[in-house]
Design a protein around this motif. Structure first.
Motif, mmCIF file in Angstrom:
data_model
loop_
_atom_site.group_PDB
_atom_site.id
_atom_site.type_symbol
_atom_site.label_atom_id
_atom_site.label_comp_id
_atom_site.label_asym_id
_atom_site.label_seq_id
_atom_site.Cartn_x
_atom_site.Cartn_y
_atom_site.Cartn_z
ATOM 1 N N ILE A 1 0.815 -1.207 0.000
ATOM 2 C CA ILE A 1 0.000 0.000 0.000
ATOM 3 C C ILE A 1 0.853 1.262 0.000
ATOM 4 N N ALA A 2 1.870 1.315 0.865
ATOM 5 C CA ALA A 2 2.600 2.577 1.047
ATOM 6 C C ALA A 2 4.078 2.509 0.693
ATOM 7 N N GLY A 3 4.578 1.373 0.295
ATOM 8 C CA GLY A 3 5.989 1.252 -0.044
ATOM 9 C C GLY A 3 6.299 1.868 -1.399
ATOM 10 N N PRO A 4 7.581 1.905 -1.742
ATOM 11 C CA PRO A 4 7.973 2.443 -3.059
ATOM 12 C C PRO A 4 7.280 1.683 -4.182
ATOM 13 N N GLY A 5 6.668 2.412 -5.091
ATOM 14 C CA GLY A 5 5.944 1.786 -6.191
ATOM 15 C C GLY A 5 4.629 1.163 -5.790
ATOM 16 N N GLN B 1 -5.727 8.441 -3.302
ATOM 17 C CA GLN B 1 -4.763 8.752 -2.244
ATOM 18 C C GLN B 1 -5.431 8.646 -0.877
ATOM 19 N N GLY B 2 -6.631 9.202 -0.774
ATOM 20 C CA GLY B 2 -7.371 9.145 0.489
ATOM 21 C C GLY B 2 -7.698 7.727 0.913
ATOM 22 N N THR B 3 -8.109 6.911 -0.043
ATOM 23 C CA THR B 3 -8.425 5.514 0.251
ATOM 24 C C THR B 3 -7.192 4.773 0.748
ATOM 25 N N ARG B 4 -6.066 4.968 0.044
ATOM 26 C CA ARG B 4 -4.825 4.275 0.421
ATOM 27 C C ARG B 4 -4.353 4.732 1.801
ATOM 28 N N LEU B 5 -4.416 6.053 2.051
ATOM 29 C CA LEU B 5 -4.004 6.570 3.358
ATOM 30 C C LEU B 5 -4.920 6.056 4.470
ATOM 31 N N GLY B 6 -6.208 5.994 4.188
ATOM 32 C CA GLY B 6 -7.154 5.483 5.184
ATOM 33 C C GLY B 6 -6.852 4.048 5.565
ATOM 34 N N THR B 7 -6.545 3.233 4.573
ATOM 35 C CA THR B 7 -6.205 1.842 4.854
ATOM 36 C C THR B 7 -4.899 1.754 5.639
ATOM 37 N N LEU B 8 -3.929 2.582 5.268
ATOM 38 C CA LEU B 8 -2.657 2.595 5.992
ATOM 39 C C LEU B 8 -2.869 2.999 7.450
ATOM 40 N N GLU C 1 -5.557 2.560 9.233
ATOM 41 C CA GLU C 1 -6.185 1.414 9.902
ATOM 42 C C GLU C 1 -5.148 0.360 10.284
ATOM 43 N N LEU C 2 -4.220 0.081 9.364
ATOM 44 C CA LEU C 2 -3.180 -0.913 9.653
ATOM 45 C C LEU C 2 -2.299 -0.453 10.806
ATOM 46 N N LEU C 3 -1.946 0.819 10.804
ATOM 47 C CA LEU C 3 -1.115 1.354 11.882
ATOM 48 C C LEU C 3 -1.849 1.308 13.221
ATOM 49 N N LEU C 4 -3.113 1.661 13.213
ATOM 50 C CA LEU C 4 -3.895 1.613 14.454
ATOM 51 C C LEU C 4 -4.026 0.187 14.968
ATOM 52 N N GLU D 1 2.125 7.445 14.685
ATOM 53 C CA GLU D 1 2.362 7.402 13.247
ATOM 54 C C GLU D 1 1.042 7.546 12.479
ATOM 55 N N ALA D 2 -0.007 6.911 12.960
ATOM 56 C CA ALA D 2 -1.315 7.013 12.302
ATOM 57 C C ALA D 2 -1.809 8.457 12.321
ATOM 58 N N ILE D 3 -1.621 9.148 13.441
ATOM 59 C CA ILE D 3 -2.038 10.546 13.528
ATOM 60 C C ILE D 3 -1.202 11.412 12.602
ATOM 61 N N ARG D 4 0.101 11.124 12.518
ATOM 62 C CA ARG D 4 1.002 11.921 11.693
ATOM 63 C C ARG D 4 0.600 11.899 10.221
ATOM 64 N N ILE D 5 0.194 10.747 9.719
ATOM 65 C CA ILE D 5 -0.113 10.673 8.285
ATOM 66 C C ILE D 5 -1.580 10.958 7.967
ATOM 67 N N SER D 6 -2.425 11.012 8.986
ATOM 68 C CA SER D 6 -3.850 11.225 8.697
ATOM 69 C C SER D 6 -4.194 12.696 8.577
#
Length: 136
Positions: free
Chosen positions: A93-97, A112-119, A121-124, A131-136
């Motif tokens: 989801i969030a790695g290079p490429g 972008q929003g969908t991918r960030l939302g899933t990321l 969720e995974l972090l939480l 980290e989840a707060i930082r990227i949200s």
């Protein structure tokens, strides 16, 4: 029962698409088939429709469908997370490429929003709240 009916219809559409040799549409139908099979709890089978030989991800790459590639990578990430392979999910989801980078490169804010939302969720799920707060 409705999922089984949906799977039957998607399989029919996939067969027609293959007869017409429309590779991009074939990739989309394989991805749809993956979604319905995944909803039935058949995660491994769903993943094969995406990452297997001639699967939706390979087709997206072969046809230059970056949006489709991002969607397939995102879906694979979700499936890996279901199997407990969270690090692999985050890479897809969030790695290079990965799915997020493809969405950023294409300027697609919705994806972008969908991918960030899933990321997030995974972090939480891993209790990485800062980290989840930082990227949200």
């Amino acid at each position: 029962v409705r999922l089984d009916a949906a799977i039957d219809l998607v399989e029919q559409a996939l067969a027609i698409t293959r007869e017409r040799e429309d590779r991009q549409a074939e990739g989309k139908w394989l991805n749809n088939l993956s979604t319905y099979v995944g909803r039935k709890g058949q995660t491994q089978k769903a993943m094969k429709y995406i990452e297997g030989e001639g699967g939706a991800l390979q087709i997206a790459r072969e046809t230059g469908d970056a949006k489709g590639e991002g969607a397939r990578l995102h879906n694979l990430g979700v499936y890996y997370a279901r199997l407990g392979e969270v690090q692999k999910a985050k890479e897809l989801i969030a790695g290079p490429g990965g799915a997020l980078q493809l969405a950023i490169d294409s300027g697609n804010g919705r994806d972008q929003g969908t991918r960030l939302g899933t990321l997030v969720e995974l972090l939480l799920d891993e209790n990485q709240i800062t980290e989840a707060i930082r990227i949200s």
